[in-house]
Design a protein around this motif. Structure first.
Motif, PDB file in Angstrom:
ATOM      1  N   GLU A   1     -20.947   1.448   7.472  1.00  0.00           N
ATOM      2  CA  GLU A   1     -21.721   0.639   8.407  1.00  0.00           C
ATOM      3  C   GLU A   1     -21.905   1.325   9.751  1.00  0.00           C
ATOM      4  N   GLY A   2     -21.109   2.347  10.038  1.00  0.00           N
ATOM      5  CA  GLY A   2     -21.294   3.145  11.240  1.00  0.00           C
ATOM      6  C   GLY A   2     -20.990   2.445  12.538  1.00  0.00           C
ATOM      7  N   VAL A   3     -20.182   1.370  12.504  1.00  0.00           N
ATOM      8  CA  VAL A   3     -19.832   0.658  13.735  1.00  0.00           C
ATOM      9  C   VAL A   3     -18.531   1.206  14.313  1.00  0.00           C
ATOM     10  N   VAL A   4     -17.535   1.377  13.465  1.00  0.00           N
ATOM     11  CA  VAL A   4     -16.264   1.975  13.874  1.00  0.00           C
ATOM     12  C   VAL A   4     -16.109   3.284  13.110  1.00  0.00           C
TER      13      VAL A   4
ATOM     14  N   GLY B   1     -21.786  -5.524  21.584  1.00  0.00           N
ATOM     15  CA  GLY B   1     -22.608  -5.580  20.379  1.00  0.00           C
ATOM     16  C   GLY B   1     -23.656  -4.494  20.309  1.00  0.00           C
ATOM     17  N   ARG B   2     -23.861  -3.761  21.394  1.00  0.00           N
ATOM     18  CA  ARG B   2     -24.819  -2.649  21.412  1.00  0.00           C
ATOM     19  C   ARG B   2     -24.163  -1.315  21.074  1.00  0.00           C
ATOM     20  N   HIS B   3     -22.839  -1.314  20.896  1.00  0.00           N
ATOM     21  CA  HIS B   3     -22.112  -0.045  20.804  1.00  0.00           C
ATOM     22  C   HIS B   3     -21.399   0.141  19.470  1.00  0.00           C
ATOM     23  N   GLN B   4     -21.146   1.409  19.173  1.00  0.00           N
ATOM     24  CA  GLN B   4     -20.215   1.784  18.119  1.00  0.00           C
ATOM     25  C   GLN B   4     -18.972   2.330  18.801  1.00  0.00           C
ATOM     26  N   ALA B   5     -17.884   2.465  18.042  1.00  0.00           N
ATOM     27  CA  ALA B   5     -16.623   2.931  18.630  1.00  0.00           C
ATOM     28  C   ALA B   5     -16.008   4.025  17.768  1.00  0.00           C
ATOM     29  N   LEU B   6     -15.260   4.882  18.406  1.00  0.00           N
ATOM     30  CA  LEU B   6     -14.490   5.928  17.743  1.00  0.00           C
ATOM     31  C   LEU B   6     -13.025   5.500  17.711  1.00  0.00           C
ATOM     32  N   ILE B   7     -12.389   5.639  16.565  1.00  0.00           N
ATOM     33  CA  ILE B   7     -10.948   5.367  16.499  1.00  0.00           C
ATOM     34  C   ILE B   7     -10.231   6.510  17.206  1.00  0.00           C
ATOM     35  N   ALA B   8      -9.626   6.213  18.340  1.00  0.00           N
ATOM     36  CA  ALA B   8      -8.865   7.226  19.065  1.00  0.00           C
ATOM     37  C   ALA B   8      -7.433   7.283  18.555  1.00  0.00           C
ATOM     38  N   ASP B   9      -6.862   6.115  18.288  1.00  0.00           N
ATOM     39  CA  ASP B   9      -5.487   6.065  17.786  1.00  0.00           C
ATOM     40  C   ASP B   9      -5.348   4.836  16.890  1.00  0.00           C
ATOM     41  N   GLY B  10      -4.835   5.050  15.677  1.00  0.00           N
ATOM     42  CA  GLY B  10      -4.613   3.922  14.783  1.00  0.00           C
ATOM     43  C   GLY B  10      -5.367   3.998  13.470  1.00  0.00           C
ATOM     44  N   HIS B  11      -5.637   5.191  12.966  1.00  0.00           N
ATOM     45  CA  HIS B  11      -6.372   5.311  11.702  1.00  0.00           C
ATOM     46  C   HIS B  11      -5.667   4.602  10.550  1.00  0.00           C
ATOM     47  N   HIS B  12      -4.346   4.711  10.494  1.00  0.00           N
ATOM     48  CA  HIS B  12      -3.614   4.076   9.397  1.00  0.00           C
ATOM     49  C   HIS B  12      -3.656   2.553   9.511  1.00  0.00           C
TER      50      HIS B  12
ATOM     51  N   ASP C   1     -28.858  -8.973  15.032  1.00  0.00           N
ATOM     52  CA  ASP C   1     -29.138  -7.783  14.227  1.00  0.00           C
ATOM     53  C   ASP C   1     -28.751  -6.494  14.925  1.00  0.00           C
ATOM     54  N   THR C   2     -27.914  -6.586  15.969  1.00  0.00           N
ATOM     55  CA  THR C   2     -27.555  -5.368  16.687  1.00  0.00           C
ATOM     56  C   THR C   2     -26.687  -4.440  15.850  1.00  0.00           C
ATOM     57  N   GLY C   3     -25.869  -4.993  14.977  1.00  0.00           N
ATOM     58  CA  GLY C   3     -25.031  -4.159  14.126  1.00  0.00           C
ATOM     59  C   GLY C   3     -23.959  -3.419  14.882  1.00  0.00           C
ATOM     60  N   GLY C   4     -23.606  -3.887  16.072  1.00  0.00           N
ATOM     61  CA  GLY C   4     -22.596  -3.208  16.861  1.00  0.00           C
ATOM     62  C   GLY C   4     -21.252  -3.886  16.765  1.00  0.00           C
ATOM     63  N   LEU C   5     -20.397  -3.601  17.748  1.00  0.00           N
ATOM     64  CA  LEU C   5     -19.043  -4.140  17.790  1.00  0.00           C
ATOM     65  C   LEU C   5     -19.080  -5.652  17.988  1.00  0.00           C
ATOM     66  N   ARG C   6     -18.236  -6.357  17.276  1.00  0.00           N
ATOM     67  CA  ARG C   6     -18.163  -7.811  17.387  1.00  0.00           C
ATOM     68  C   ARG C   6     -16.720  -8.184  17.735  1.00  0.00           C
ATOM     69  N   LEU C   7     -16.528  -8.501  18.988  1.00  0.00           N
ATOM     70  CA  LEU C   7     -15.182  -8.757  19.504  1.00  0.00           C
ATOM     71  C   LEU C   7     -15.015 -10.245  19.795  1.00  0.00           C
ATOM     72  N   ALA C   8     -13.933 -10.818  19.288  1.00  0.00           N
ATOM     73  CA  ALA C   8     -13.668 -12.247  19.467  1.00  0.00           C
ATOM     74  C   ALA C   8     -12.375 -12.457  20.242  1.00  0.00           C
ATOM     75  N   PRO C   9     -12.297 -13.527  21.023  1.00  0.00           N
ATOM     76  CA  PRO C   9     -11.037 -13.887  21.678  1.00  0.00           C
ATOM     77  C   PRO C   9     -10.031 -14.424  20.674  1.00  0.00           C
ATOM     78  N   PHE C  10      -8.776 -14.435  21.042  1.00  0.00           N
ATOM     79  CA  PHE C  10      -7.705 -14.948  20.187  1.00  0.00           C
ATOM     80  C   PHE C  10      -6.584 -15.456  21.077  1.00  0.00           C
ATOM     81  N   ARG C  11      -5.703 -16.251  20.500  1.00  0.00           N
ATOM     82  CA  ARG C  11      -4.538 -16.748  21.244  1.00  0.00           C
ATOM     83  C   ARG C  11      -3.413 -15.718  21.133  1.00  0.00           C
ATOM     84  N   GLY C  12      -3.241 -14.942  22.158  1.00  0.00           N
ATOM     85  CA  GLY C  12      -2.242 -13.884  22.122  1.00  0.00           C
ATOM     86  C   GLY C  12      -0.819 -14.414  22.095  1.00  0.00           C
ATOM     87  N   LEU C  13       0.024 -13.722  21.337  1.00  0.00           N
ATOM     88  CA  LEU C  13       1.468 -13.971  21.381  1.00  0.00           C
ATOM     89  C   LEU C  13       2.059 -13.039  22.432  1.00  0.00           C
ATOM     90  N   ARG C  14       2.827 -13.607  23.358  1.00  0.00           N
ATOM     91  CA  ARG C  14       3.429 -12.774  24.398  1.00  0.00           C
ATOM     92  C   ARG C  14       4.885 -13.171  24.620  1.00  0.00           C
TER      93      ARG C  14
END
Length: 430
Positions: free
Chosen positions: A129-132, A214-225, A14-27
């Motif tokens: 939702e006030g997370v991002v 999960g305890r934090h919210q974030a500000l979009i610094a670059d990438g609004h579109h 119920d933290t309502g914060g950022l939820r970040l998951a790992p992924f298989r990166g393409l490099r």
């Protein structure tokens, strides 16, 4: 997105914060390209076209710009060309997926700046939702183009830059341990910045990062579109899955403060002489016969006392400041906070562009350029007017975002921005 056994499950509370998951990166596979530096690019909206685009295309046949800014006559053809290029590079082994899901620690160093952050797949959330927190408006035609490209390639080709204010907690500890290991890649780009990337594959470390974020919210610094694009595409895919996530770089600005720069305007169809004539009586105008760095210093000094702009395109610079208060009262919305009403970008768009100059809000009339010298050069070549801006303080940006107030589009440029091409996310792999 299948997050079973991954970090996203660690913050399903119920933290309502950022939820970040790992992924298989393409490099990129280093043996298949000339150099990692030669295949990278700035973010798509920072590439100065056409000169910068041609330079990147000629740097290496596999430069990432062929995916983020494909060239063809029609939009549909461009997007299909990017998808075909991506498929071909995967089939030929130019790009390859990492063997297991990871969060990626990314480091940039140069020009007196050291920046570290974590790249992952972030679960999407709406502004309500006030997370991002977005802080700028977006242009619908850009979102449509990015959505079509992302939809056709089924890939997140470059990470957004998000910031949060950390507490010196477990994320910083994981990052600190990781950077003492052997990196996945290390390269130095043409701008002199050194880039290093590590994979965090240990489930316990992934869980630590996810739980703390999960305890934090974030500000979009670059990438609004691109964020607006993520949300649009999520709406097209109603079932939970990979479209519920988007590729981001999260930077703790309490530990690694970002620089905030201005984004300048190029008015393609307005000659400087006409722009100056229209200002008569409504702004103070002074000619500045100095090189660009000194002219920007004069702009900074003027901006300390109120709204100020630097016009260029006919040789000298023209410092424009001290707007008529009555004109501002007539042209700037009164139902917004004072901090928004007094922004240079607000006055530029509401007063100058819309009222004084009558410039349509269309891409053929207004271009947005991050580099001041490039803006001046293009204005001189096209016979238009460059409007050079002074940057906004980050505290103002964050405060307005927390109030749910968005600034005029392209008001700020946070950096350093992540290099595009170091790690991509294929939705097909998730």
């Amino acid at each position: 997105m299948n997050t079973s056994g991954h970090a996203a499950d660690a913050v399903r509370d119920d933290t309502g914060g950022l939820r970040l998951a790992p992924f298989r990166g393409l490099r990129y596979v280093p043996e298949r390209v000339g150099s990692l530096a030669a295949v990278t690019s700035p973010p798509y909206d920072v590439v100065v076209r056409p000169d910068g685009l041609l330079e990147l295309e000629s740097a290496d046949p596999y430069n990432i710009v062929r995916l983020i800014l494909p060239q063809a006559i029609t939009a549909g053809t461009r997007h299909r060309k990017a998808a075909a290029t991506l498929d071909r590079w995967l089939a030929d082994g130019v790009l390859a997926p990492d063997p297991e899901p990871a969060l990626y620690v990314y480091e940039q160093q140069g020009d007196g700046v050291l920046q570290r952050g974590v790249i992952g797949a972030l679960e999407l959330s709406t502004p309500a939702e006030g997370v991002v927190l977005p802080h700028e408006d977006v242009m619908p035609h850009v979102v449509e183009d990015r959505a079509a490209l992302m939809r056709t390639t089924a890939a997140n080709l470059e990470p957004l830059l998000l910031t949060y204010v950390g507490e010196g907690d477990g994320v910083d500890e994981v990052v600190g341990r990781t950077v003492h290991r052997e990196p996945l890649l290390a390269t130095t780009t043409e701008d002199g910045f050194h880039h290093r990337l590590w994979a965090v594959t240990d489930p316990a470390e992934q869980a630590t990062v996810a739980a703390k974020l999960g305890r934090h919210q974030a500000l979009i610094a670059d990438g609004h579109h691109r964020w607006a694009t993520y949300l649009r595409l999520r709406g097209e895919h109603v079932s939970p899955g990979p479209w519920n996530y988007g590729l981001v770089l999260l930077v703790d600005t309490a530990r690694y403060p970002l620089r905030v720069r201005a984004i300048h305007r190029l008015l393609n169809r307005l000659p400087v002489a006409e722009a100056l004539a229209a200002l008569d009586g409504s702004f103070r105008v002074r000619r500045v016969d100095r090189p660009l760095p000194a002219a920007l210093e004069a702009l900074a000094a003027a901006a300390a006392g109120g709204n100020a702009f630097l016009l260029a395109g006919d040789g000298p610079f023209h410092l424009v400041d001290r707007p008529d208060p009555a004109l501002l009262d007539r042209t700037v919305r009164a139902d917004r906070p004072e901090a928004w009403r007094t922004l240079d970008a607000t006055v530029l768009h509401a007063t100058l562009l819309e009222h004084v100059w009558g410039i349509p809000d269309a891409p053929e009339d207004i271009a947005y350029i991050h580099d001041a010298a490039a803006a001046v050069d293009q204005a001189e070549r096209r016979g238009g007017t460059a409007v050079l801006m002074h940057p906004v303080c980050e505290d103002v940006v964050r405060d307005l975002a927390r109030q749910g107030v968005t600034m005029p589009r392209k008001s700020t440029s946070f950096g350093p921005k992540p290099a595009t091409g170091l790690v991509l996310r294929s939705l097909a792999l998730d």
